[in-house]
Design an enzyme around this catalytic site. Structure first.
Site, PDB file in Angstrom:
ATOM      1  N   TYR A   1      89.089   1.132 -69.088  1.00  0.00           N
ATOM      2  CA  TYR A   1      88.659   0.923 -67.700  1.00  0.00           C
ATOM      3  C   TYR A   1      89.876   0.750 -66.792  1.00  0.00           C
ATOM      4  O   TYR A   1      90.046   1.469 -65.815  1.00  0.00           O
ATOM      5  CB  TYR A   1      87.767  -0.312 -67.652  1.00  0.00           C
ATOM      6  CG  TYR A   1      87.098  -0.577 -66.329  1.00  0.00           C
ATOM      7  CD1 TYR A   1      86.187   0.335 -65.789  1.00  0.00           C
ATOM      8  CD2 TYR A   1      87.332  -1.756 -65.625  1.00  0.00           C
ATOM      9  CE1 TYR A   1      85.540   0.071 -64.584  1.00  0.00           C
ATOM     10  CE2 TYR A   1      86.690  -2.026 -64.428  1.00  0.00           C
ATOM     11  CZ  TYR A   1      85.792  -1.110 -63.909  1.00  0.00           C
ATOM     12  OH  TYR A   1      85.154  -1.372 -62.715  1.00  0.00           O
TER      13      TYR A   1
ATOM     14  N   ASN B   1      84.558  -8.621 -58.615  1.00  0.00           N
ATOM     15  CA  ASN B   1      83.210  -8.876 -59.168  1.00  0.00           C
ATOM     16  C   ASN B   1      82.135  -8.954 -58.084  1.00  0.00           C
ATOM     17  O   ASN B   1      82.154  -9.874 -57.255  1.00  0.00           O
ATOM     18  CB  ASN B   1      83.194 -10.194 -59.948  1.00  0.00           C
ATOM     19  CG  ASN B   1      84.116 -10.165 -61.145  1.00  0.00           C
ATOM     20  OD1 ASN B   1      85.336 -10.035 -60.985  1.00  0.00           O
ATOM     21  ND2 ASN B   1      83.568 -10.273 -62.331  1.00  0.00           N
TER      22      ASN B   1
END
Ligand code: NAD
Ligand code: UDP
Length: 316
Positions: free
Chosen positions: A146, A175
C-alpha cells in the site's frame, strides 16, 4: 456541464464523492471492479440521469468516450486487512491504475486528482506530519504494498505534471470513516462499532496507546472538492482531522456513543503498525480555507446510526 470520472466509485469514499459531484451538477462516470466495493454503495444515486457506471479493472486499458474534465483516481484497497489479502491487486491499482488514469487525463486534457494517503509517511518520526516530511517506510514490510504503491502513484502523477503539463492534485488522506464502510473491512471504527452493536468486547490491538486522527467522511469530501476546484495547488495536500486520539480513547468513545459498555480485549499489535498519526493541515487551511467541522462524537453518532440500519436491513 463538467464531466468527472471517479475510479473506485463503488467504494466507501468514491461513492460519497460521486454523490457530491452529482450535487455540484457534474456528470459522473464511476469505474469499479467491486474488489472491495459494492453495488449497495451506488443505490442512493445510480438512477440519477447524470450518472453512469462502468464495471472495469483500472489496471486495464481504459476507454472513456466523450469529453472529460476531471479524473479522480480512488480505486485501491484501503483497509490494512484488505491490502494484506490483495497485495498484488493493491500494487497494480496504484501503479498500473495510476498510469492508465493519468493516460485518460492526458488524452482528455483533464485535471487529475489522486487519492493518496497518510501511509506515505509510514511509521512517522515526526508528529504531526507536514507535507514536507519524506516519511519512514519499510519497502518490504507488511504494509509496503500500500505505502509503496501510493508513493509510486504520487511520483507518477508528478511525472505527468512535469512531462505533459497535466494539472495534478494529490490528496494525502488520513483515516476517514462514516456510513458505507463495510462492517467487516477490518479497520478500527467499523470493527469497534460492529462489536459494540453485537455486544462483544472491542478488540484493541497492542496496548492501545498508538494514535490515529479520525476524519468524518463529509469533511473529507468537502476537502477533496476544494482541492479539486481550487485555482492552483502545488504538490500534495494533507486532508484529515488533527484531533489525535489513542485507540484506547477511541474504544471508550465508541462505547459511550453506542450506549453499550462492552469492555475491551487486547489482541496482538500487527507488525509495523504506525505508533502515531496526525495531519498537519496548515497547507489546506491556507491554500483553500479547509478544516474539518464534525467532531469525533458527532461523526460516530451518524456512523453508528447508519450501521444500525444496515444491520437491521441485511442482518450483518
Ligand atoms: P474502499 O475499499 O471502500 O474503496 C476502494 C474501491 O476501489 C472499491 O470499490 C474497490 O472495488 C475499487 N477497486 C480496487 N481495485 C480496483 C481496480 N483494480 N479496478 C477498479 N476498481 C478497483 O476504500 P476507501 O476507504 O473508499 O478508499 C478509497 C481510496 O481512498 C483509496 O485509494 C484509498 O487508498 C484512499 N484512502 C482512503 C482512506 C480512508 O481512511 N478511507 C485513507 C487514505 C486514503
Ligand atoms: N485497530 C485495533 N483494533 C481493531 C482494528 C484496528 O486496535 O479491531 C488498530 C490498528 O492496530 C491501528 C489502528 O487501530 O493501530 C487503526 O487501524 P486501521 O486498520 O483503522 O487503519 P490504519 O491507520 O492502521 O491504516
Amino acid at each position: 456541464m463538467p464531466r468527472s470520472v471517479v475510479t473506485g466509485g463503488a467504494g466507501f469514499l468514491g461513492s460519497h464523492l460521486c454523490e457530491r459531484l452529482l450535487a455540484e451538477n457534474h456528470k459522473v462516470v464511476a469505474v469499479d471492479n467491486f474488489l472491495t466495493g459494492s453495488r449497495d454503495n451506488l443505490a442512493a444515486f445510480k438512477k440519477h440521469p447524470n450518472f453512469t457506471f462502468v464495471r472495469q479493472d483500472v489496471t486495464e486499458e481504459m476507454r472513456i468516450p466523450g469529453k472529460v474534465d476531471f479524473v479522480l483516481h480512488f480505486a485501491s484497497a484501503a483497509s490494512p486487512v484488505d491490502y494484506a489479502k490483495f497485495g498484488i491487486q493493491t500494487l497494480k491499482a496504484n501503479a498500473l491504475g495510476s498510469h492508465k488514469t493519468l493516460g485518460v487525463a492526458k488524452a482528455k486534457r483533464a485535471r487529475y486528482l489522486l487519492a493518496s494517503t497518510s501511509e506515505v509517511y509510514g511509521d512517522p518520526e515526526v508528529n504531526p506530519q507536514p507535507e514536507t516530511y519524506w516519511g519512514h517506510v519499510d519497502p518490504v514490510g507488511p504494509r509496503s504494498v500500500y505505502d509503496e504503491g501510493k508513493r509510486f502513484a504520487e511520483a507518477m502523477a508528478m511525472a505527468y505534471h512535469h512531462q505533459h503539463g497535466i494539472d495534478v492534485r494529490i490528496a494525502r488522506i488520513f483515516n476517514t470513516y462514516g456510513p458505507r464502510m463495510r462492517l467487516g473491512d477490518g479497520r478500527a471504527i467499523p470493527n469497534f462499532v460492529g462489536q459494540a452493536l453485537r455486544g462483544e468486547p472491542l478488540t484493541v490491538y497492542g496496548d492501545g496507546s498508538q494514535t490515529r486522527s479520525f476524519c468524518y467522511v463529509d469533511d473529507l469530501v468537502e476537502g477533496v472538492w476544494r482541492l479539486l476546484t481550487a485555482d492552483a495547488v502545488e504538490g500534495p495536500v494533507n486532508l484529515g482531522n488533527p484531533d489525535e486520539r489513542s485507540l484506547n480513547e477511541l474504544a471508550e468513545v465508541v462505547q459511550k456513543i453506542a450506549g453499550r459498555h462492552v469492555g475491551i480485549v487486547h489482541k496482538p499489535l500487527p507488525p509495523e503498525d504506525p505508533k502515531v498519526r496526525c495531519p498537519d493541515i496548515r497547507k489546506a487551511r491556507t491554500v483553500f480555507g479547509w478544516e474539518p467541522k464534525v467532531s469525533l462524537e458527532d461523526g460516530l453518532r451518524r456512523t453508528i446510526d447508519s450501521f444500525r440500519e444496515q444491520i437491521a436491513r441485511k442482518g450483518t
